[in-house]
Design a protein around this motif. Structure first.
Motif, PDB file in Angstrom:
ATOM      1  N   PRO A   1       0.802  -1.228   0.000  1.00 49.31           N
ATOM      2  CA  PRO A   1       0.000   0.000   0.000  1.00 49.31           C
ATOM      3  C   PRO A   1       0.833   1.276   0.000  1.00 49.31           C
ATOM      4  O   PRO A   1       0.488   2.246  -0.675  1.00 49.31           O
ATOM      5  N   ALA A   2       1.939   1.299   0.765  1.00 49.31           N
ATOM      6  CA  ALA A   2       2.780   2.502   0.796  1.00 49.31           C
ATOM      7  C   ALA A   2       3.381   2.775  -0.578  1.00 49.31           C
ATOM      8  O   ALA A   2       3.456   3.923  -1.028  1.00 49.31           O
ATOM      9  N   ALA A   3       3.825   1.701  -1.249  1.00 50.23           N
ATOM     10  CA  ALA A   3       4.377   1.865  -2.591  1.00 50.23           C
ATOM     11  C   ALA A   3       3.292   2.297  -3.572  1.00 50.23           C
ATOM     12  O   ALA A   3       3.540   3.109  -4.478  1.00 50.23           O
ATOM     13  N   ALA A   4       2.080   1.761  -3.389  1.00 50.13           N
ATOM     14  CA  ALA A   4       0.966   2.150  -4.255  1.00 50.13           C
ATOM     15  C   ALA A   4       0.640   3.626  -4.084  1.00 50.13           C
ATOM     16  O   ALA A   4       0.415   4.351  -5.058  1.00 50.13           O
ATOM     17  N   ALA A   5       0.638   4.077  -2.835  1.00 50.95           N
ATOM     18  CA  ALA A   5       0.370   5.489  -2.572  1.00 50.95           C
ATOM     19  C   ALA A   5       1.459   6.365  -3.175  1.00 50.95           C
ATOM     20  O   ALA A   5       1.182   7.432  -3.741  1.00 50.95           O
ATOM     21  N   GLY A   6       2.714   5.923  -3.070  1.00 49.04           N
ATOM     22  CA  GLY A   6       3.807   6.688  -3.645  1.00 49.04           C
ATOM     23  C   GLY A   6       3.751   6.734  -5.157  1.00 49.04           C
ATOM     24  O   GLY A   6       4.077   7.748  -5.776  1.00 49.04           O
ATOM     25  N   LEU A   7       3.314   5.622  -5.781  1.00 49.92           N
ATOM     26  CA  LEU A   7       3.195   5.597  -7.239  1.00 49.92           C
ATOM     27  C   LEU A   7       2.091   6.533  -7.709  1.00 49.92           C
ATOM     28  O   LEU A   7       2.227   7.211  -8.741  1.00 49.92           O
ATOM     29  N   LEU A   8       0.992   6.585  -6.951  1.00 49.79           N
ATOM     30  CA  LEU A   8      -0.151   7.372  -7.383  1.00 49.79           C
ATOM     31  C   LEU A   8      -0.015   8.863  -7.079  1.00 49.79           C
ATOM     32  O   LEU A   8      -0.655   9.686  -7.748  1.00 49.79           O
ATOM     33  N   LEU A   9       0.810   9.235  -6.087  1.00 51.86           N
ATOM     34  CA  LEU A   9       0.901  10.652  -5.741  1.00 51.86           C
ATOM     35  C   LEU A   9       1.312  11.512  -6.930  1.00 51.86           C
ATOM     36  O   LEU A   9       0.679  12.545  -7.198  1.00 51.86           O
ATOM     37  N   PRO A  10       2.368  11.160  -7.689  1.00 56.09           N
ATOM     38  CA  PRO A  10       2.681  11.985  -8.871  1.00 56.09           C
ATOM     39  C   PRO A  10       1.553  11.999  -9.894  1.00 56.09           C
ATOM     40  O   PRO A  10       1.386  12.980 -10.618  1.00 56.09           O
ATOM     41  N   MET A  11       0.761  10.911  -9.958  1.00 55.93           N
ATOM     42  CA  MET A  11      -0.398  10.903 -10.848  1.00 55.93           C
ATOM     43  C   MET A  11      -1.439  11.914 -10.387  1.00 55.93           C
ATOM     44  O   MET A  11      -2.069  12.596 -11.201  1.00 55.93           O
ATOM     45  N   TYR A  12      -1.645  11.978  -9.074  1.00 57.20           N
ATOM     46  CA  TYR A  12      -2.534  12.996  -8.527  1.00 57.20           C
ATOM     47  C   TYR A  12      -2.059  14.386  -8.947  1.00 57.20           C
ATOM     48  O   TYR A  12      -2.851  15.228  -9.371  1.00 57.20           O
ATOM     49  N   ILE A  13      -0.750  14.616  -8.814  1.00 53.13           N
ATOM     50  CA  ILE A  13      -0.204  15.934  -9.109  1.00 53.13           C
ATOM     51  C   ILE A  13      -0.351  16.264 -10.598  1.00 53.13           C
ATOM     52  O   ILE A  13      -0.707  17.397 -10.959  1.00 53.13           O
ATOM     53  N   LEU A  14      -0.081  15.290 -11.457  1.00 50.24           N
ATOM     54  CA  LEU A  14      -0.243  15.508 -12.892  1.00 50.24           C
ATOM     55  C   LEU A  14      -1.696  15.828 -13.234  1.00 50.24           C
ATOM     56  O   LEU A  14      -1.988  16.791 -13.957  1.00 50.24           O
ATOM     57  N   ALA A  15      -2.620  15.030 -12.702  1.00 52.03           N
ATOM     58  CA  ALA A  15      -4.041  15.286 -12.942  1.00 52.03           C
ATOM     59  C   ALA A  15      -4.467  16.606 -12.324  1.00 52.03           C
ATOM     60  O   ALA A  15      -5.346  17.298 -12.856  1.00 52.03           O
ATOM     61  N   ASP A  16      -3.851  16.970 -11.177  1.00 48.18           N
ATOM     62  CA  ASP A  16      -4.166  18.243 -10.528  1.00 48.18           C
ATOM     63  C   ASP A  16      -3.925  19.422 -11.468  1.00 48.18           C
ATOM     64  O   ASP A  16      -4.739  20.355 -11.532  1.00 48.18           O
ATOM     65  N   VAL A  17      -2.802  19.396 -12.167  1.00 45.49           N
ATOM     66  CA  VAL A  17      -2.449  20.518 -13.042  1.00 45.49           C
ATOM     67  C   VAL A  17      -3.536  20.738 -14.089  1.00 45.49           C
ATOM     68  O   VAL A  17      -3.985  21.874 -14.321  1.00 45.49           O
ATOM     69  N   TYR A  18      -3.968  19.655 -14.717  1.00 45.31           N
ATOM     70  CA  TYR A  18      -5.011  19.754 -15.738  1.00 45.31           C
ATOM     71  C   TYR A  18      -6.356  20.128 -15.112  1.00 45.31           C
ATOM     72  O   TYR A  18      -7.098  20.965 -15.639  1.00 45.31           O
ATOM     73  N   ALA A  19      -6.668  19.505 -13.949  1.00 37.45           N
ATOM     74  CA  ALA A  19      -7.959  19.750 -13.315  1.00 37.45           C
ATOM     75  C   ALA A  19      -8.078  21.189 -12.799  1.00 37.45           C
ATOM     76  O   ALA A  19      -9.159  21.788 -12.878  1.00 37.45           O
ATOM     77  N   VAL A  20      -6.989  21.736 -12.294  1.00 37.58           N
ATOM     78  CA  VAL A  20      -7.025  23.135 -11.846  1.00 37.58           C
ATOM     79  C   VAL A  20      -7.360  24.042 -13.023  1.00 37.58           C
ATOM     80  O   VAL A  20      -8.115  25.018 -12.886  1.00 37.58           O
ATOM     81  N   TRP A  21      -6.813  23.719 -14.196  1.00 35.63           N
ATOM     82  CA  TRP A  21      -7.142  24.509 -15.380  1.00 35.63           C
ATOM     83  C   TRP A  21      -8.620  24.330 -15.746  1.00 35.63           C
ATOM     84  O   TRP A  21      -9.303  25.299 -16.089  1.00 35.63           O
TER      85      TRP A  21
END
Length: 252
Positions: free
Chosen positions: A42-62
């Motif tokens: 789970p910790a590795a899964a969370a770490g893998l997904l965090l940059p995905m959150y950030i990438l999606a954040d950039v587009y979603a904020v726009w």
């Protein structure tokens, strides 16, 4: 990590759900880590997904650039920064299960109070006040850092304000975009975000963006009442999921 076909299918699905959550559908965010946890810790899964959150954040904020509550952002983002800093200092001393239990009780407590008010015919909206915002915002940052469960405290503060659905979704998107950026440096220091995970992210990135676009379109399409009903149902399911995880950890 063995990168099997099944792993890539799971990673793709988790990434797409992460993107959808950033497009305004927080109810699907809870599916990402459990899907990946079938194949990796789970910790590795969370770490893998965090940059995905950030990438999606950039587009979603726009996407939500014209839909947000500026007053809530001014209160919640600094409060969340305080919560993240406290969590960083106390991470080794705070049991993750205890945090999950608190988050679950907060979410269920909000839902019970919302049901009580509905039965009593109390439909008045609460204002975005500083004392409550500082408390719930700091708690959202704290619980997001420790157990990726910042949604219930955020929703306990914002849902009673009865904002329009697009304003609510945009405020959530921008708030958690800032929280995720603030979480990134400590995650790198902890080794949860690595060069290998970044290489995997390069492959999965398009799915995060497609998911964010899809989530935004669905949010716009959903009727206001149906949208908030789904948010509340998802909040309840997330709280029950957290309680199950706590039970499995404490009473195996």
């Amino acid at each position: 990590m063995e990168q099997t076909v099944a792993f890539w299918i799971a990673a793709g699905a988790a990434t797409f759900f992460v993107g959808m959550s950033k497009g305004g559908l927080p109810m699907v965010a809870m599916m990402g880590v459990p899907i990946l946890s079938i194949f990796i810790a789970p910790a590795a899964a969370a770490g893998l997904l965090l940059p995905m959150y950030i990438l999606a954040d950039v587009y979603a904020v726009w996407l939500f650039r014209g839909h947000y509550s500026a007053r809530n952002l001014k209160i919640l983002i600094p409060a969340a920064a305080i919560g993240i800093f406290v969590a960083f200092l106390l991470i080794s001393r705070v049991p993750v299960e205890a945090t999950k239990l608190v988050v679950a009780l907060i979410g269920l407590g909000y839902l019970a109070d919302a049901l009580r008010k509905r039965l009593a015919g109390d439909f008045a909206a609460c204002p975005a006040d500083v004392p409550r915002g500082l408390f719930w915002g700091a708690l959202a940052g704290f619980t997001s850092y420790i157990s990726h469960a910042g949604g219930p405290p955020f929703q306990a503060y914002t849902l009673p304000q009865k904002m329009p659905k697009m304003t609510f979704a945009g405020t959530a998107t921008i708030t958690f975009a800032c929280i995720n950026w603030m979480k990134l440096p400590p995650y790198i220091l902890a080794g949860q975000v690595t060069w290998d995970s970044l290489q995997q992210i390069a492959v999965l990135a398009p799915l995060a963006l497609i998911g964010a676009w899809s989530g935004y379109r669905v949010t716009r399409w959903l009727p206001e009442r149906a949208f908030f009903l789904l948010v509340n149902v998802a909040l309840g399911l997330l709280c029950l999921k957290l309680l199950v995880e706590v039970g499995q950890a404490w009473w195996p």
